[in-house]
Design a protein around this motif. Structure first.
Motif, PDB file in Angstrom:
ATOM      1  N   LEU A 137      47.313  12.103 -46.755  1.00  0.00           N
ATOM      2  CA  LEU A 137      47.744  10.847 -46.134  1.00  0.00           C
ATOM      3  C   LEU A 137      49.164  11.074 -45.634  1.00  0.00           C
ATOM      4  N   THR A 165      52.164   9.131 -43.985  1.00  0.00           N
ATOM      5  CA  THR A 165      52.717   7.836 -43.558  1.00  0.00           C
ATOM      6  C   THR A 165      53.778   8.110 -42.490  1.00  0.00           C
ATOM      7  N   LEU A 205      48.870   6.855 -41.546  1.00  0.00           N
ATOM      8  CA  LEU A 205      49.125   5.412 -41.662  1.00  0.00           C
ATOM      9  C   LEU A 205      50.478   5.142 -41.017  1.00  0.00           C
ATOM     10  N   ASP A 206      50.485   4.291 -39.996  1.00  0.00           N
ATOM     11  CA  ASP A 206      51.736   4.006 -39.283  1.00  0.00           C
ATOM     12  C   ASP A 206      51.633   2.605 -38.699  1.00  0.00           C
ATOM     13  N   ASN A 207      52.732   1.845 -38.771  1.00  0.00           N
ATOM     14  CA  ASN A 207      52.696   0.504 -38.174  1.00  0.00           C
ATOM     15  C   ASN A 207      53.168   0.498 -36.724  1.00  0.00           C
ATOM     16  N   VAL A 252      45.201   4.999 -38.971  1.00  0.00           N
ATOM     17  CA  VAL A 252      45.092   3.624 -39.464  1.00  0.00           C
ATOM     18  C   VAL A 252      46.398   2.926 -39.124  1.00  0.00           C
ATOM     19  N   GLU A 253      46.306   1.833 -38.368  1.00  0.00           N
ATOM     20  CA  GLU A 253      47.523   1.093 -38.041  1.00  0.00           C
ATOM     21  C   GLU A 253      47.817   0.123 -39.180  1.00  0.00           C
ATOM     22  N   LEU A 290      45.860  -2.737 -48.139  1.00  0.00           N
ATOM     23  CA  LEU A 290      45.457  -1.673 -47.212  1.00  0.00           C
ATOM     24  C   LEU A 290      45.551  -0.301 -47.891  1.00  0.00           C
ATOM     25  N   LEU A 291      46.627  -0.076 -48.640  1.00  0.00           N
ATOM     26  CA  LEU A 291      46.782   1.214 -49.331  1.00  0.00           C
ATOM     27  C   LEU A 291      45.648   1.427 -50.327  1.00  0.00           C
ATOM     28  N   LEU A 327      42.619   2.430 -48.494  1.00  0.00           N
ATOM     29  CA  LEU A 327      42.708   3.816 -48.006  1.00  0.00           C
ATOM     30  C   LEU A 327      42.420   4.818 -49.121  1.00  0.00           C
TER      31      LEU A 327
END
Ligand code: NAD
Ligand code: UFG
Length: 337
Positions: A4, A6, A30-32, A55-56, A64-65, A68
């Motif tokens: 994963l 981030t 995982l990134d916003n 995954v946004e 969400l975590l 995942l």
């Protein structure tokens, strides 16, 4: 391994994801996207000829975590996500502590519950503050970072040390980056700051391409050979490769280790401008301005711990860093847009 990552759409994250894919790892990002664009990851996949899962979302989103970690058998987390602008951190400390500190706390809580105990964390040479002695080694004091950003990194380092002390199953690598610059040699991925750049290389290259008029050199009265600040610039691909070595290390033993990732050599702002002009064939207009608040005269890394323990050292020269920065800038004058 299945990793994963981030903040994997960002500058250092995207270069690291590329190296991870090329080394055969499976990657979930995982990134916003608060400081990046998905285009970076499209290009990473094109270069690697392999796909990743994107995954946004935000690292502070515990639900969400948990999803995942439930959906994927993650072996380790490489944690880049966070805010990084020193000046902005002075104006918006709550945002920085929320994203960098609380975000990492939430991530670690979710990891612990999912029994994922391997973590590589992006720290910064900023934790050394204004070092009494250079080069800075991992043993140098880290008591006085000069901004909320720096303090958020130091708090996370302390959190991670405490966590590993409390539960020996954790295996954590803390990487203190010096000044990451450059871009992948393809010219397809690179640093794409939103708005006016804060850092030297993005500003310099935008002056060279004609987007900005003139670089302001912040201070020429420092106690350095030419009066301008000295930093340890490290090619982002070397930095990315350091993460692969750190992952190997933490996969083979438990503990919490800190490594400097720097080239071990300092260059002044004027030396960087000159190297950039040579690499690009362009003249860069600059003027001397006042010192920037919070800047220190000089810092560079003592990189021998990473060399001994990780078998890693920075291979790419300053000329190489400048050539790759210029290739990225000239092939993508508008960045990813
Ligand atoms: P970047 O801004 O390009 O990448 C960070 C990524 O994290 C971005 O894609 C952003 O959208 C994402 N992100 C931010 N907050 C998030 C959140 N709460 N949840 C999910 N995603 C989030 O920055 P970078 O230069 O690639 O830096 C990566 C890491 O390295 C950061 O932690 C930074 O503090 C650290 N670091 C950077 C430097 C540097 O000079 N670039 C130096 C030392 C340390
Ligand atoms: N500089 C200029 N003009 C500019 C921008 C920068 O003269 O327009 C100078 C600065 O004064 C400094 C040098 O160029 O002397 C490098 O500045 P950067 O802003 O590129 O980098 P910093 O060393 O200030 O900080 C960087 C990252 C931080 C990180 C730190 C330590 O931005 O996040 O390295 O690793 F914490």
């Amino acid at each position: 391994m299945k990793l994963l990552v981030t903040g994997g759409a960002g500058y250092i994250g995207s270069h690291t994801v590329l190296e991870l894919l090329q080394a055969g790892h499976e990657v979930v990002v995982l990134d916003n996207l608060c400081n990046s664009s998905l285009e970076s990851l499209r290009r990473v996949q094109a270069i690697a000829g392999r796909s990743l899962l994107f995954v946004e979302g935000d690292i502070r989103n515990r639900t969400l975590l948990d999803q995942l970690f439930a959906q994927h058998q993650i072996d380790a987390v490489v944690h880049f996500a966070g805010l990084k602008a020193v000046g902005e951190s002075v104006r918006k400390p709550l945002d920085y502590y929320a994203s960098n500190m609380a975000g990492t706390l939430t991530l670690c809580q979710a990891m612990a519950d999912a029994e994922v105990f391997r973590l590589v964390f992006s720290s910064s040479a900023t934790v050394y503050g204004d070092p009494a002695r250079v080069p800075a080694s991992e043993e140098s004091p880290v008591t006085n970072p000069s901004s909320p950003y720096g303090r958020s990194k130091l708090m996370v380092e302390q959190l991670l040390q405490d966590l590993q002390c409390s539960d020996a199953r954790w295996s954590i690598g803390i990487l203190r980056y010096f000044n990451p610059v450059g871009a992948h040699s393809s010219g397809l991925i690179g640093e794409d700051p939103l708005g006016l750049p804060n850092n030297l290389l993005p500003y310099l290259s935008q002056v060279a391409i004609g987007k900005l008029d003139c670089l302001q050199v912040y201070g020429n009265d420092y106690p350095t050979p030419d009066g301008t600040c000295v930093r340890d610039y490290i090619h982002v691909v070397d930095l990315a490769l350091g993460h692969l070595r750190a992952l190997q290390f933490i996969s083979s033993r438990r503990g919490c280790e800190v490594w400097n990732l720097g080239a071990g050599k300092g260059y002044s702002v004027l030396q960087v401008i000159s190297a950039f002009e040579q690499a690009s064939g362009r003249t860069v207009r600059y003027v001397f301005g006042p010192r920037r608040a919070g800047d220190i005269a000089a810092n560079w890394a003592e990189p021998s711990k990473a060399a001994c323990e990780l078998g890693w050292k920075a291979e790419r020269s300053l000329a190489n860093m400048m050539a790759d920065t210029w290739r990225w800038q000239s092939m993508n004058p508008q960045g990813y847009r």
